[in-house]
Design a protein around this motif. Structure first.
Motif, PDB file in Angstrom:
ATOM      1  N   LEU A  78      10.302  11.298 -15.725  1.00 44.76           N
ATOM      2  CA  LEU A  78       9.099  11.909 -15.159  1.00 44.76           C
ATOM      3  C   LEU A  78       8.449  11.063 -14.067  1.00 44.76           C
ATOM      4  O   LEU A  78       8.850   9.939 -13.811  1.00 44.76           O
ATOM      5  CB  LEU A  78       8.078  12.190 -16.276  1.00 44.76           C
ATOM      6  N   TYR A  79       7.431  11.675 -13.497  1.00 48.72           N
ATOM      7  CA  TYR A  79       6.634  11.037 -12.445  1.00 48.72           C
ATOM      8  C   TYR A  79       6.194   9.627 -12.866  1.00 48.72           C
ATOM      9  O   TYR A  79       6.292   8.668 -12.096  1.00 48.72           O
ATOM     10  CB  TYR A  79       5.422  11.946 -12.207  1.00 48.72           C
ATOM     11  N   ALA A  80       5.733   9.514 -14.129  1.00 52.33           N
ATOM     12  CA  ALA A  80       5.253   8.212 -14.619  1.00 52.33           C
ATOM     13  C   ALA A  80       6.385   7.187 -14.686  1.00 52.33           C
ATOM     14  O   ALA A  80       6.182   6.002 -14.382  1.00 52.33           O
ATOM     15  CB  ALA A  80       4.617   8.370 -15.995  1.00 52.33           C
ATOM     16  N   ILE A 112       0.841  -1.193   0.000  1.00 53.70           N
ATOM     17  CA  ILE A 112       0.000   0.000   0.000  1.00 53.70           C
ATOM     18  C   ILE A 112       0.877   1.244   0.000  1.00 53.70           C
ATOM     19  O   ILE A 112       1.761   1.417   0.825  1.00 53.70           O
ATOM     20  CB  ILE A 112      -1.023  -0.036   1.160  1.00 53.70           C
ATOM     21  N   ASP A 113       0.629   2.062  -1.005  1.00 52.97           N
ATOM     22  CA  ASP A 113       1.365   3.311  -1.209  1.00 52.97           C
ATOM     23  C   ASP A 113       0.436   4.416  -0.739  1.00 52.97           C
ATOM     24  O   ASP A 113      -0.618   4.639  -1.330  1.00 52.97           O
ATOM     25  CB  ASP A 113       1.680   3.397  -2.718  1.00 52.97           C
ATOM     26  N   TYR A 114       0.770   5.059   0.375  1.00 52.92           N
ATOM     27  CA  TYR A 114      -0.124   6.117   0.858  1.00 52.92           C
ATOM     28  C   TYR A 114       0.649   7.197   1.583  1.00 52.92           C
ATOM     29  O   TYR A 114       1.830   7.029   1.865  1.00 52.92           O
ATOM     30  CB  TYR A 114      -1.233   5.543   1.731  1.00 52.92           C
ATOM     31  N   SER A 115      -0.030   8.284   1.823  1.00 51.85           N
ATOM     32  CA  SER A 115       0.536   9.522   2.365  1.00 51.85           C
ATOM     33  C   SER A 115       1.423  10.167   1.296  1.00 51.85           C
ATOM     34  O   SER A 115       1.001  11.085   0.635  1.00 51.85           O
ATOM     35  CB  SER A 115       1.291   9.297   3.669  1.00 51.85           C
ATOM     36  N   SER A 116       2.646   9.660   1.133  1.00 51.11           N
ATOM     37  CA  SER A 116       3.506  10.037   0.002  1.00 51.11           C
ATOM     38  C   SER A 116       3.508  11.522  -0.378  1.00 51.11           C
ATOM     39  O   SER A 116       3.352  11.867  -1.542  1.00 51.11           O
ATOM     40  CB  SER A 116       3.104   9.220  -1.245  1.00 51.11           C
ATOM     41  N   PRO A 117       3.691  12.418   0.603  1.00 50.36           N
ATOM     42  CA  PRO A 117       3.697  13.841   0.246  1.00 50.36           C
ATOM     43  C   PRO A 117       4.996  14.246  -0.455  1.00 50.36           C
ATOM     44  O   PRO A 117       5.975  13.500  -0.424  1.00 50.36           O
ATOM     45  CB  PRO A 117       3.624  14.531   1.603  1.00 50.36           C
ATOM     46  N   ASN A 118       4.964  15.407  -1.079  1.00 50.66           N
ATOM     47  CA  ASN A 118       6.202  15.965  -1.616  1.00 50.66           C
ATOM     48  C   ASN A 118       6.950  16.630  -0.481  1.00 50.66           C
ATOM     49  O   ASN A 118       6.352  17.300   0.354  1.00 50.66           O
ATOM     50  CB  ASN A 118       5.875  16.965  -2.721  1.00 50.66           C
ATOM     51  N   LEU A 119       8.253  16.468  -0.466  1.00 50.21           N
ATOM     52  CA  LEU A 119       9.022  16.925   0.689  1.00 50.21           C
ATOM     53  C   LEU A 119       9.515  18.356   0.581  1.00 50.21           C
ATOM     54  O   LEU A 119      10.069  18.887   1.540  1.00 50.21           O
ATOM     55  CB  LEU A 119      10.205  15.981   0.924  1.00 50.21           C
ATOM     56  N   HIS A 139      -3.430   9.391 -14.676  1.00 51.53           N
ATOM     57  CA  HIS A 139      -2.021   9.005 -14.524  1.00 51.53           C
ATOM     58  C   HIS A 139      -1.917   7.518 -14.167  1.00 51.53           C
ATOM     59  O   HIS A 139      -1.152   6.768 -14.783  1.00 51.53           O
ATOM     60  CB  HIS A 139      -1.350   9.871 -13.454  1.00 51.53           C
ATOM     61  N   PHE A 140      -2.691   7.087 -13.174  1.00 54.35           N
ATOM     62  CA  PHE A 140      -2.565   5.692 -12.745  1.00 54.35           C
ATOM     63  C   PHE A 140      -3.098   4.709 -13.784  1.00 54.35           C
ATOM     64  O   PHE A 140      -2.487   3.672 -14.021  1.00 54.35           O
ATOM     65  CB  PHE A 140      -3.201   5.482 -11.368  1.00 54.35           C
ATOM     66  N   GLN A 141      -4.198   5.072 -14.430  1.00 52.33           N
ATOM     67  CA  GLN A 141      -4.696   4.168 -15.485  1.00 52.33           C
ATOM     68  C   GLN A 141      -3.629   3.967 -16.547  1.00 52.33           C
ATOM     69  O   GLN A 141      -3.392   2.851 -17.011  1.00 52.33           O
ATOM     70  CB  GLN A 141      -5.924   4.765 -16.158  1.00 52.33           C
ATOM     71  N   ARG A 194      -7.627  13.204  -8.640  1.00 53.54           N
ATOM     72  CA  ARG A 194      -7.139  13.940  -9.814  1.00 53.54           C
ATOM     73  C   ARG A 194      -6.001  13.227 -10.531  1.00 53.54           C
ATOM     74  O   ARG A 194      -5.662  13.554 -11.651  1.00 53.54           O
ATOM     75  CB  ARG A 194      -6.707  15.358  -9.396  1.00 53.54           C
ATOM     76  N   GLN A 195      -5.424  12.232  -9.873  1.00 52.20           N
ATOM     77  CA  GLN A 195      -4.357  11.486 -10.535  1.00 52.20           C
ATOM     78  C   GLN A 195      -4.883  10.205 -11.197  1.00 52.20           C
ATOM     79  O   GLN A 195      -4.113   9.316 -11.552  1.00 52.20           O
ATOM     80  CB  GLN A 195      -3.244  11.163  -9.531  1.00 52.20           C
ATOM     81  N   GLY A 196      -6.197  10.137 -11.370  1.00 52.07           N
ATOM     82  CA  GLY A 196      -6.822   8.935 -11.934  1.00 52.07           C
ATOM     83  C   GLY A 196      -6.251   8.533 -13.282  1.00 52.07           C
ATOM     84  O   GLY A 196      -5.866   7.378 -13.496  1.00 52.07           O
ATOM     85  N   ASN A 207       5.961   4.559   1.611  1.00 50.31           N
ATOM     86  CA  ASN A 207       5.742   5.993   1.594  1.00 50.31           C
ATOM     87  C   ASN A 207       6.584   6.560   0.449  1.00 50.31           C
ATOM     88  O   ASN A 207       7.797   6.733   0.573  1.00 50.31           O
ATOM     89  CB  ASN A 207       6.133   6.586   2.955  1.00 50.31           C
ATOM     90  N   HIS A 208       5.915   6.802  -0.661  1.00 49.67           N
ATOM     91  CA  HIS A 208       6.573   7.213  -1.904  1.00 49.67           C
ATOM     92  C   HIS A 208       6.757   8.745  -1.885  1.00 49.67           C
ATOM     93  O   HIS A 208       6.179   9.471  -2.675  1.00 49.67           O
ATOM     94  CB  HIS A 208       5.652   6.784  -3.053  1.00 49.67           C
ATOM     95  N   PHE A 209       7.581   9.195  -0.944  1.00 50.99           N
ATOM     96  CA  PHE A 209       7.823  10.637  -0.800  1.00 50.99           C
ATOM     97  C   PHE A 209       8.319  11.248  -2.111  1.00 50.99           C
ATOM     98  O   PHE A 209       9.167  10.658  -2.791  1.00 50.99           O
ATOM     99  CB  PHE A 209       8.923  10.882   0.243  1.00 50.99           C
ATOM    100  N   THR A 252       9.002   6.963 -12.803  1.00 45.78           N
ATOM    101  CA  THR A 252       9.275   6.489 -11.443  1.00 45.78           C
ATOM    102  C   THR A 252       8.208   5.496 -11.005  1.00 45.78           C
ATOM    103  O   THR A 252       8.504   4.474 -10.381  1.00 45.78           O
ATOM    104  CB  THR A 252       9.306   7.682 -10.465  1.00 45.78           C
ATOM    105  N   ASP A 253       6.956   5.794 -11.334  1.00 44.75           N
ATOM    106  CA  ASP A 253       5.899   4.869 -10.935  1.00 44.75           C
ATOM    107  C   ASP A 253       6.025   3.525 -11.656  1.00 44.75           C
ATOM    108  O   ASP A 253       5.702   2.483 -11.086  1.00 44.75           O
ATOM    109  CB  ASP A 253       4.516   5.497 -11.157  1.00 44.75           C
ATOM    110  N   LEU A 254       6.501   3.548 -12.891  1.00 45.74           N
ATOM    111  CA  LEU A 254       6.715   2.284 -13.609  1.00 45.74           C
ATOM    112  C   LEU A 254       7.821   1.474 -12.929  1.00 45.74           C
ATOM    113  O   LEU A 254       7.684   0.265 -12.722  1.00 45.74           O
ATOM    114  CB  LEU A 254       7.071   2.551 -15.071  1.00 45.74           C
TER     115      LEU A 254
END
Ligand code: ARG
Length: 571
Positions: free
Chosen positions: A309-311, A116-123, A341-343, A337-339, A156-158, A313-315
């Protein structure tokens, strides 16, 4: 198996026996649950239609074949072909007495590795209210998986990498004296840097150079970056502690963790023929993603200057989570709002084989927290609200409340209660709403003692505790339960549904269902308590009612603890 599943199984077996069809499970699946002590078996009508039989006669036939003497008190064929089954008091009594008081639910049998990836704020900045929902909701989901026996891994994907850090490094270089003390207020520091960046072109261009230097491993830049990140992470963990969030240092797997894996991702995409050049940038175009005009949308994975990019890193994250961590499910608790992106990322990962075929990738999205004015929640002056200020205000308001309700408590007691009530009110207000909807943040309703709120539930719990305390009874003893009156029956059924509710949470991850359950449980308890005197009764009746009080308290406590909410013995 829960009670509904047991009944479903029995009925589908009888339907199979009669019809000769190998499995009638799907037909029965839609049956109504045992919510009110009555179970309505579906499937009869559908089967009658298929076999061209009279549904009423088929229902009678099923009824004659069913042997539910263990569960049911009354079995009736009603209407055009329903079978209504009333759960017997005897069965409820037996089930409640069998409940393990230390466990309350049947743990999951097929355990999985769930990430589970959650919280994950920008630092770059201090955590603000935008991160509150994901942090609270994700934590409840994580706790529940863990408690049910799954192998749960928090990530926590900071956001610790990217252009903003060039600006911050440049600003740090300009500071004379102790940078650490300057950083004690990250928000001010960020704003000051941003002002410099926006107003001084020379500063801005040095910032851009510093990003490049940082990304190519320049010692000084790395060191400054590291000291900034460390402080920012510490701030987050302080907040987690205040909010009773289970994330710790060992769950930190920030964006920068994937830096050396990004080139490999591009290579894999290339090998699979998924890359297209678009103005020098490397993109994946998939037909399933189109804008309103019907143009296919790109997933950009590398900019023309070589940056990732963000994508990307997620890959890399998906590959790591599948290959190294061996995930069966990966849950992303992230803003709605990141729907898209994740799809996109999920589709690309599957096509490129970065994700295992069997691994389920799920974006658990959540809506926006709104102010009373219906706009995203901000301070009066329009600034984003710092999380720490919000929590402190909650505690302060709870203190005032406690003081007005219970002026005789000592100051330490008041403060302790206020800490729990303030934090719980904020968390519960969020958890009790469907996570997909936007919701209005409102102090008055979340701190109310009426309705589906934390104070209501905490109070219900404390009230049960006080029954045992006042009568000097052992709240851990085993009390023999014997269900007799209707209010007891309603409460008993509710208590036995706990497993079903927790299991449902693991399927689609809606903590508001658990909140609703606890709220109804507390309501059923209040009705029982009014109708059935506890301490005024004697002998077996007293035992039985104490048993119901005890199980209610344990269930409330456990349910709230899955939501990350502490209980109080006194309020
Ligand atoms: N740091 C991002 C943000 O604040 C959220 C990251 C969510 N997790 C992920 N794997 N993309 O918007």
């Amino acid at each position: 198996m829960n009670l509904k599943q047991v009944l479903d199984q029995q009925i589908s077996q009888v339907l199979s026996d009669i019809s000769g069809e190998p499995s009638c499970k799907a037909l029965v699946n839609q049956s109504k649950s045992v919510q009110f002590g009555d179970y309505q078996a579906n499937g009869v009508m559908a089967l009658a239609k298929r076999l061209k039989l009279n549904p009423k006669q088929l229902a009678e036939q099923v009824n004659n074949k069913l042997d539910l003497s263990d569960f049911a008190e009354r079995i009736e064929v009603a209407g055009p072909g329903f079978i209504n089954i009333s759960i017997s008091d005897k069965f409820l009594t037996q089930q409640l007495n069998l409940l393990n008081r230390n466990q309350l639910v049947r743990k999951s049998e097929n355990t999985q590795t769930v990430i589970i990836d959650y919280s994950s704020p920008n630092l770059a900045k201090e955590m603000h209210v935008g991160h509150l929902r994901g942090t609270i909701i994700g934590d409840a989901i994580a706790r529940t998986f863990e408690w049910m026996g799954h192998h749960l891994i928090r990530q926590n994907h900071f956001g610790d990498w990217g252009t903003q850090f060039g600006m911050l490094i440049t600003y740090m270089l300009e500071q004379e004296g102790d940078v650490k003390s300057e950083l004690s207020n990250l928000e001010t520091f960020y704003r000051a840097a941003k002002t410099r960046f926006d107003n001084d072109p020379d500063f801005a261009s040095r910032s851009r150079e510093n990003v490049v230097k940082l990304q190519s491993g320049d010692e000084q830049c790395l060191q400054l970056w590291k000291s900034f990140i460390d402080i920012s992470i510490q701030h987050c963990h302080e907040l987690y502690r205040k909010l009773n969030i289970t994330l710790t240092e060992k769950d930190v797997v920030p964006e920068s963790f994937y830096n050396n894996k990004l080139a490999g991702v591009i290579e894999t995409l290339d090998k699979n023929g998924l890359l297209t050049d678009s103005d020098g940038a490397r993109c994946v175009f998939l037909d399933e993603f189109k804008n309103k005009e019907g143009d296919v949308l790109p997933t950009i994975v590398q900019k023309s200057d070589g940056g990732y990019l963000y994508a990307t890193t997620d890959l890399a994250g998906i590959e790591h989570r599948c290959r190294t961590l061996k995930a069966d499910r990966i849950l992303y608790v992230v803003d709605a709002r990141q729907g898209l992106h994740f799809q996109q990322v999920f589709s690309v990962a599957k096509l490129a084989g970065l994700a295992d075929e069997h691994c389920s990738l799920e974006h658990l999205s959540y809506g926006t927290m709104m102010g009373k004015d219906g706009k995203p929640f901000k301070t009066r002056s329009g600034d984003t609200i710092k999380l720490i200020d919000l929590i402190e205000e909650g505690i302060q308001r709870a203190y005032t409340l406690v003081e007005s309700k219970n002026p005789n408590l000592s100051d330490t007691e008041k403060q302790q209660i206020a800490n729990v009530v303030g934090v719980s009110a904020i968390k519960y207000a969020d958890l009790s709403k469907n996570r997909n909807s936007d919701y209005i943040f409102d102090w008055d309703s979340m701190l109310s003692f009426e309705g589906n709120t934390a104070p209501y539930l905490l109070y219900a719990y404390a009230r049960i505790r006080s029954i045992f305390r006042r009568a000097q009874l052992d709240s851990d003893a085993k009390y023999q339960i014997d269900i007799k009156s209707p209010e007891e029956k309603v409460l008993a059924l509710k208590l036995l549904q706990f497993t079903e509710v927790v299991e449902a949470l693991l399927i689609d991850c809606y903590p508001n269902q658990l909140c609703l359950y606890l709220y109804e449980l507390a309501g059923n308890f209040m009705n029982f308590y009014e109708a059935c005197p506890v301490l005024k009764s004697e002998g077996e009746l007293l035992q039985s009612r104490l048993g119901l009080c005890q199980l209610t308290a344990l269930t409330l406590k456990q349910g709230l603890s899955l939501l990350g909410i502490e209980t109080l013995d006194k309020m």
